[in-house]
Write a protein that holds these residues in place. Sequence first.
Motif, PDB file in Angstrom:
ATOM      1  N   MET A   1       0.838  -1.194   0.000  1.00 46.44           N
ATOM      2  CA  MET A   1       0.000   0.000   0.000  1.00 46.44           C
ATOM      3  C   MET A   1       0.874   1.246   0.000  1.00 46.44           C
ATOM      4  SD  MET A   1      -3.030  -0.636   2.798  1.00 46.44           S
ATOM      5  CE  MET A   1      -1.966  -1.457   4.015  1.00 46.44           C
ATOM      6  N   PRO A   2       0.552   2.244  -0.778  1.00 48.53           N
ATOM      7  CA  PRO A   2       1.194   3.547  -0.591  1.00 48.53           C
ATOM      8  C   PRO A   2       0.940   4.046   0.838  1.00 48.53           C
ATOM      9  CG  PRO A   2      -0.022   3.486  -2.652  1.00 48.53           C
ATOM     10  CD  PRO A   2      -0.402   2.250  -1.897  1.00 48.53           C
ATOM     11  N   LEU A   3       1.815   4.883   1.334  1.00 44.07           N
ATOM     12  CA  LEU A   3       1.685   5.357   2.717  1.00 44.07           C
ATOM     13  C   LEU A   3       0.365   6.078   2.941  1.00 44.07           C
ATOM     14  CD1 LEU A   3       5.339   6.647   3.190  1.00 44.07           C
ATOM     15  CD2 LEU A   3       4.341   4.550   4.138  1.00 44.07           C
ATOM     16  N   ALA A   4      -0.090   6.826   1.939  1.00 45.40           N
ATOM     17  CA  ALA A   4      -1.358   7.540   2.082  1.00 45.40           C
ATOM     18  C   ALA A   4      -2.527   6.575   2.198  1.00 45.40           C
ATOM     19  CB  ALA A   4      -1.571   8.486   0.905  1.00 45.40           C
ATOM     20  N   ILE A   5      -2.452   5.454   1.493  1.00 51.95           N
ATOM     21  CA  ILE A   5      -3.527   4.462   1.567  1.00 51.95           C
ATOM     22  C   ILE A   5      -3.465   3.735   2.895  1.00 51.95           C
ATOM     23  CG2 ILE A   5      -4.592   2.478   0.433  1.00 51.95           C
ATOM     24  CD1 ILE A   5      -4.540   5.189  -1.138  1.00 51.95           C
ATOM     25  N   GLN A   6      -2.262   3.441   3.369  1.00 51.19           N
ATOM     26  CA  GLN A   6      -2.128   2.825   4.690  1.00 51.19           C
ATOM     27  C   GLN A   6      -2.730   3.720   5.769  1.00 51.19           C
ATOM     28  OE1 GLN A   6       1.833   1.452   5.709  1.00 51.19           O
ATOM     29  NE2 GLN A   6       1.462   1.766   7.879  1.00 51.19           N
ATOM     30  N   ALA A   7      -2.460   5.020   5.683  1.00 54.20           N
ATOM     31  CA  ALA A   7      -3.012   5.949   6.676  1.00 54.20           C
ATOM     32  C   ALA A   7      -4.536   6.009   6.574  1.00 54.20           C
ATOM     33  CB  ALA A   7      -2.408   7.335   6.473  1.00 54.20           C
ATOM     34  N   ALA A   8      -5.062   6.042   5.353  1.00 56.49           N
ATOM     35  CA  ALA A   8      -6.516   6.054   5.182  1.00 56.49           C
ATOM     36  C   ALA A   8      -7.132   4.773   5.730  1.00 56.49           C
ATOM     37  CB  ALA A   8      -6.863   6.228   3.705  1.00 56.49           C
ATOM     38  N   TYR A   9      -6.484   3.647   5.464  1.00 59.97           N
ATOM     39  CA  TYR A   9      -6.966   2.353   5.957  1.00 59.97           C
ATOM     40  C   TYR A   9      -7.030   2.343   7.473  1.00 59.97           C
ATOM     41  CZ  TYR A   9      -6.915  -2.768   6.623  1.00 59.97           C
ATOM     42  OH  TYR A   9      -7.183  -4.055   6.998  1.00 59.97           O
ATOM     43  N   GLU A  10      -6.017   2.909   8.105  1.00 59.64           N
ATOM     44  CA  GLU A  10      -6.009   2.953   9.572  1.00 59.64           C
ATOM     45  C   GLU A  10      -7.141   3.840  10.087  1.00 59.64           C
ATOM     46  OE1 GLU A  10      -2.043   4.275  10.247  1.00 59.64           O
ATOM     47  OE2 GLU A  10      -1.156   2.275   9.939  1.00 59.64           O
ATOM     48  N   ARG A  11      -7.398   4.956   9.408  1.00 58.35           N
ATOM     49  CA  ARG A  11      -8.496   5.828   9.833  1.00 58.35           C
ATOM     50  C   ARG A  11      -9.845   5.152   9.626  1.00 58.35           C
ATOM     51  NH1 ARG A  11      -5.066   9.825   7.511  1.00 58.35           N
ATOM     52  NH2 ARG A  11      -6.218   9.805   5.532  1.00 58.35           N
ATOM     53  N   TYR A  12      -9.999   4.456   8.503  1.00 58.46           N
ATOM     54  CA  TYR A  12     -11.245   3.739   8.257  1.00 58.46           C
ATOM     55  C   TYR A  12     -11.450   2.627   9.291  1.00 58.46           C
ATOM     56  CZ  TYR A  12     -11.666   5.976   3.662  1.00 58.46           C
ATOM     57  OH  TYR A  12     -11.797   6.876   2.635  1.00 58.46           O
ATOM     58  N   THR A  13     -10.370   1.942   9.627  1.00 62.68           N
ATOM     59  CA  THR A  13     -10.468   0.891  10.642  1.00 62.68           C
ATOM     60  C   THR A  13     -10.939   1.475  11.965  1.00 62.68           C
ATOM     61  OG1 THR A  13      -8.728  -0.411   9.565  1.00 62.68           O
ATOM     62  CG2 THR A  13      -9.173  -0.887  11.876  1.00 62.68           C
ATOM     63  N   ALA A  14     -10.381   2.614  12.335  1.00 60.54           N
ATOM     64  CA  ALA A  14     -10.800   3.259  13.583  1.00 60.54           C
ATOM     65  C   ALA A  14     -12.268   3.685  13.516  1.00 60.54           C
ATOM     66  CB  ALA A  14      -9.904   4.463  13.864  1.00 60.54           C
ATOM     67  N   LYS A  15     -12.683   4.175  12.361  1.00 62.58           N
ATOM     68  CA  LYS A  15     -14.081   4.609  12.216  1.00 62.58           C
ATOM     69  C   LYS A  15     -15.032   3.423  12.358  1.00 62.58           C
ATOM     70  CE  LYS A  15     -17.212   6.753   8.819  1.00 62.58           C
ATOM     71  NZ  LYS A  15     -17.717   7.814   9.709  1.00 62.58           N
ATOM     72  N   VAL A  16     -14.716   2.331  11.648  1.00 64.54           N
ATOM     73  CA  VAL A  16     -15.569   1.151  11.731  1.00 64.54           C
ATOM     74  C   VAL A  16     -15.614   0.624  13.149  1.00 64.54           C
ATOM     75  CG1 VAL A  16     -15.835  -1.245  10.976  1.00 64.54           C
ATOM     76  CG2 VAL A  16     -15.221   0.518   9.311  1.00 64.54           C
ATOM     77  N   ASN A  17     -14.461   0.587  13.812  1.00 66.92           N
ATOM     78  CA  ASN A  17     -14.409   0.066  15.175  1.00 66.92           C
ATOM     79  C   ASN A  17     -15.163   0.964  16.145  1.00 66.92           C
ATOM     80  OD1 ASN A  17     -13.366  -1.971  16.980  1.00 66.92           O
ATOM     81  ND2 ASN A  17     -12.047  -0.368  17.823  1.00 66.92           N
ATOM     82  N   GLN A  18     -15.077   2.263  15.954  1.00 67.64           N
ATOM     83  CA  GLN A  18     -15.753   3.182  16.863  1.00 67.64           C
ATOM     84  C   GLN A  18     -17.268   3.190  16.659  1.00 67.64           C
ATOM     85  OE1 GLN A  18     -15.109   7.446  16.245  1.00 67.64           O
ATOM     86  NE2 GLN A  18     -14.988   7.719  18.460  1.00 67.64           N
ATOM     87  N   GLU A  19     -17.696   3.191  15.389  1.00 72.57           N
ATOM     88  CA  GLU A  19     -19.116   3.340  15.115  1.00 72.57           C
ATOM     89  C   GLU A  19     -19.854   2.014  15.050  1.00 72.57           C
ATOM     90  OE1 GLU A  19     -19.939   5.977  11.878  1.00 72.57           O
ATOM     91  OE2 GLU A  19     -18.228   7.271  12.367  1.00 72.57           O
ATOM     92  N   GLY A  20     -19.101   0.923  14.851  1.00 77.10           N
ATOM     93  CA  GLY A  20     -19.696  -0.401  14.929  1.00 77.10           C
ATOM     94  C   GLY A  20     -20.830  -0.621  13.944  1.00 77.10           C
TER      95      GLY A  20
END
Length: 438
Positions: A83-102
């Motif tokens: 993954m490009p670094l920008a995609i890795q960072a986006a993936y981490e943010r999306y993971t946090a969003k999914v985990n937080q909002e369930g």
Amino acid sequence: MRRRTLLQAALAGGAGGLLSGSAVPVSAQQTGPVAGPLPSPLAPGAAPPAADDEAGWAAVAAAYPARLQTGIINLEYGAFGQMPLAIQAAYERYTAKVNQEGATFVRRDFVGYYQTLRQRIAAMVHADAGEIVITRNATESLQAVIGGYARLKPGDAVLMSDHDYDSARMAASWLERRRGVTVISIDLPYPATHQALIDAYDQALVVHPQVRLMLLTHLSHRDGLRQPVREIVAMARRRGVDVVVDSAQAWGQGPVDVHGDGVDFAVFNLHKWIGAPLGVGALYIRKDRIADIEPFMGEEPSERDPILGRVHTGMANFAAQMAAIDALDFHQALGTPIVGARLRRLRDLWALPARELPKIEVLTPDDPRLCAGMTSFRVKGQTTPAANTALAARLLERHGLFTVVRTGLAGGACLRVTPGFSTTPDDMARLVQALREV
């Protein structure tokens, strides 16, 4: 309502209050609060670099994870693309969003991202969104379309070649046991030419008129051979044979046009040359052929979006699919033709001089219609897996070059070399020097 049926209803827009008005697909631009600015490997206003613009490609490489400081040069980007670094960072943010909002996010809002991803994939391969379903990888897509192919009866035959992916070949063998069909395997001509490949399939269908389904690997994972898909598909159609096209390695290294090529069934990966997180693939079924693929194990397909019932992945990695939208933005900022030209240049920097070495056999043709960035070789006469495993170990231990052994070709085992976005001409020169010392 079952979990999968509920999701299908939401994706088809038939869940009423479930979506709370969110059935309208969000675009990648609308994900800004989560993903930040649209990811790009290019500076604002910069044009994509030419294939031989080393400064430009060094800037692109800086958008990816830094090379390991171990002395090892990775020449095996064919397994998956980082993954490009920008995609890795986006993936981490999306993971946090999914985990937080369930479940409040998954059941109400995720459908917009899913539909956007389908639309983006469809546009890039020249299909309609209703002809695309998201999977976890090309293997899952292959198994779904081969296993679900409903037009076989006892006495029919399935055709495959020595270049087809192992999982596809196994799925064809499963049809032999479950459907009472015959599986026929052919060895593709070597050295290959454009016309010889077309003729090989044509002759196989003449000799075996009972063939009704054929596997066709767009770009082989074994030696990087690119097939003349349009011509072979047209020839098979004239003989009443359906073709499943495996574009897992081809898409992103070169353009794909399923409608233009007359393809009815095709599979893709987004974690190879598109740069999405691991675990995102796609299956294409031409709209008027969806009924020829059985619903997966009794799935109840939606009348409004019937392709969804042809695959059952269970709980998906939602964040990976969301980040795949950003990965498509990143890839398209360069453009597939630019990416393909760069990878082909890197390939030629080692494969062309290696072909002149007396001890080295380069398997993949140099015809630009039949090759991309991935190419395989071996020491002449050394065709066993053991000999090629020893050669791979020698290249790694003595020269710091990481390659991979491929088996399954009729002519024997080989080593595969696949450069990536961080590969340099110096890396290719190092490989050529190592081969001179073999």
